[in-house]
Design a protein around this motif. Structure first.
Motif, short mmCIF file in Angstrom:
data_model
loop_
_atom_site.label_atom_id
_atom_site.label_comp_id
_atom_site.label_asym_id
_atom_site.label_seq_id
_atom_site.Cartn_x
_atom_site.Cartn_y
_atom_site.Cartn_z
N GLN A 32 -7.59 -1.28 -3.65
CA GLN A 32 -6.11 -1.96 -3.75
C GLN A 32 -5.46 -2.17 -4.91
O GLN A 32 -4.29 -1.78 -5.25
N ALA B 296 -4.47 1.16 -6.57
CA ALA B 296 -2.89 1.50 -6.04
C ALA B 296 -1.84 0.66 -6.63
O ALA B 296 -0.65 1.26 -6.92
N THR B 297 -1.91 -0.43 -6.93
CA THR B 297 -1.00 -1.51 -7.50
C THR B 297 -1.02 -0.84 -9.07
O THR B 297 0.14 -0.64 -9.51
N GLU C 201 -1.23 2.04 -10.11
CA GLU C 201 -0.45 3.51 -10.06
C GLU C 201 1.04 3.19 -9.78
O GLU C 201 1.83 3.83 -10.29
N SER C 202 1.32 2.36 -8.99
CA SER C 202 2.74 1.83 -8.66
C SER C 202 3.26 1.51 -9.94
O SER C 202 4.50 1.71 -10.32
N LYS D 135 10.33 -1.73 -3.76
CA LYS D 135 9.13 -1.53 -2.87
C LYS D 135 7.93 -2.20 -3.65
O LYS D 135 7.10 -2.62 -2.61
N PHE D 136 7.78 -2.12 -4.82
CA PHE D 136 6.41 -2.70 -5.30
C PHE D 136 6.59 -4.10 -5.16
O PHE D 136 5.35 -4.67 -4.74
N GLU E 66 6.44 -4.53 -1.00
CA GLU E 66 5.45 -4.12 -0.20
C GLU E 66 4.09 -3.99 -0.80
O GLU E 66 2.88 -4.44 -0.40
N GLN E 67 3.97 -3.30 -2.16
CA GLN E 67 2.70 -3.34 -2.72
C GLN E 67 2.07 -4.58 -3.12
O GLN E 67 0.73 -4.85 -3.04
N LYS F 237 0.99 -6.70 0.05
CA LYS F 237 -0.38 -6.01 0.42
C LYS F 237 -1.59 -6.09 -0.40
O LYS F 237 -2.72 -6.44 0.11
N CYS F 238 -1.50 -5.90 -1.48
CA CYS F 238 -2.98 -6.01 -2.27
C CYS F 238 -2.99 -7.49 -2.41
O CYS F 238 -4.32 -7.82 -2.37
N THR G 20 7.51 -10.06 -11.02
CA THR G 20 6.59 -10.35 -10.03
C THR G 20 5.78 -11.68 -10.14
O THR G 20 5.53 -12.06 -11.22
#
Length: 205
Positions: free
Chosen positions: A95, A98-99, A101-102, A121-122, A125-126, A129-130, A172
């Motif tokens: 997880q 993936a974060t 990489e985003s 989207k980051f 969604e990301q 999720k993470c 964020t």
């Protein structure tokens, strides 16, 4: 006689900082070879995959940051106490990757409209999720660590990711994940980690 470790990475934190945190947590000595970007062209040909980081262990070269971190975690006993613990940590690491990489995709996107779309989207969604999964994981473990009752490489990778997000070009906000915030404070207060963070070179990222 102990193993001789030489860690080669740029003079930044970036994707190569988690292995340094592992050395710090374990209290294991190593040579921290910080490569300046100006020297990279002449260094590139000496690396296993034409990239950094890579780790030398008694002269054997291991490339790829996650492979290095996982190797060191196994060497230093920072992988939990069972194969189930290892699997739980690996899920969390996936997880986090993936974060990361985003974040990289956003950072290097030149089209402003596309960049804004990726950022939206980051954040929508990301991150939920993470960090929602990480928050839930911490809620289910009373120790304050991600897995088990002592620090693992999952905890170190998480405070590394938290630090990246603090300096990232987005609004964020992790305050909506209070257990993640508390986790960061707990891990950063560990004596060896606290000492490392106070003394590590100041870098732009």
């Amino acid at each position: 006689m102990g193993k001789k470790y030489v860690y080669h990475y740029f003079n930044v934190k970036g994707r190569g900082e988690t292995p340094r945190l592992l050395f710090a947590a374990a209290g294991v000595e190593y040579k921290d070879d910080r490569v300046e970007f100006s020297d990279w062209p002449k260094v590139k040909g000496t690396t296993p995959l034409g990239a950094l980081p890579y780790l030398e262990v008694d002269g054997q070269k291991i490339p790829e940051s996650v492979a290095i971190a996982r190797y060191l975690a196994n060497e230093f006993g920072l992988v939990g106490k069972s194969n189930l613990d290892k699997a739980k940590i690996d899920v969390l690491i996936d997880q986090m990757i993936a974060t990361r990489e985003s974040m990289v995709a956003i950072k290097y996107e030149k089209d402003e409209a596309k960049k804004a779309e990726l950022m939206k989207k980051f954040n929508e969604e990301q991150i939920p999720k993470c960090f929602g999964y990480i928050e839930k994981t911490l809620s289910e473990n009373s120790s304050g660590f991600l897995v088990g009752n002592q620090v693992t490489w999952g905890d170190l990778a998480l405070i590394d990711l938290d630090g990246m997000l603090i300096n990232f070009e987005t609004s964020t906000n992790l305050d909506k994940f209070p257990k993640v915030v508390a986790h960061r404070k707990k891990v950063e207060a560990l004596p060896r980690i606290s000492t490392y963070l106070k003394n590590r070179p100041v870098t732009p990222f």
